[in-house]
Design a protein around this motif. Structure first.
Motif: not given
Length: 187
Positions: A141, A147-149, A159-160, A163-164, A167
């Protein structure tokens, strides 16, 4: 070029530690003028600045075998800064002179580079301490700008989850960087 100079300085410092006077003279010739300029900018007195720089070099030679230094150039600049600040603090200055002296904030390029290297090392250490999968996702990233996707598709995860993980990595970095900021604020 800067990397070569740093290597040359550190090689000379290693030779100095083994009492090589020629290496000492070479390093002295390389750094004398910039250190004198730095000291003069702090003290506003060229004669006193020469004395201070000379004291730092004498102390460096006398303690060459016992001091452990990571960055010799930064060490010498910090030594001259502290010596100048201590002189200003201890001399009998009037209130205006003290205010002017306290307002001087000249950070040498060496110190800035040293701080950047330390911060870069700290960031890399935090990233290295992350779980393997989190490291991989974070690097894809933030370093590879994927990108995340695309990361999710590439690693066959949601994708979640991507993101986690990002984060989590950012929280850990922010926490560590906040600690560094607190430490730097004391200097």
């Amino acid at each position: 070029m800067e990397f070569r100079e740093t290597n040359a300085v550190e090689n000379l410092a290693l030779q100095i530690k083994n009492s090589n006077e020629k290496a000492f003279n070479t390093l002295f010739e390389l750094l004398w003028r910039p250190m004198l300029t730095y000291a003069s900018s702090l003290l506003m007195d060229d004669t006193l600045a020469k004395d201070m720089v000379q004291d730092v070099w004498m102390d460096f030679w006398q303690r060459r075998k016992e001091i452990e230094i990571q960055n010799t150039k930064a060490y010498l600049y910090k030594a001259i800064r502290y010596r100048c600040y201590n002189h200003l603090r201890d001399s009998k200055l009037n209130k205006i002179q003290l205010e002017v002296a306290n307002s001087i904030c000249i950070t040498s390029e060496v110190e800035q580079n040293d701080d950047v290297v330390e911060l870069y090392t700290r960031i890399n250490n935090v990233i290295a301490s992350l779980p393997q999968r989190c490291q991989e996702i974070f690097k894809l990233s933030r370093i590879n700008n994927i990108n995340n996707r695309e990361i999710a598709n590439q690693l066959n995860i949601s994708q979640r989850s991507v993101e986690n993980q990002i984060s989590f990595a950012l929280r850990k970095l922010r926490k560590d960087i906040a600690t560094v900021k607190v430490l730097f604020s004391f200097f």
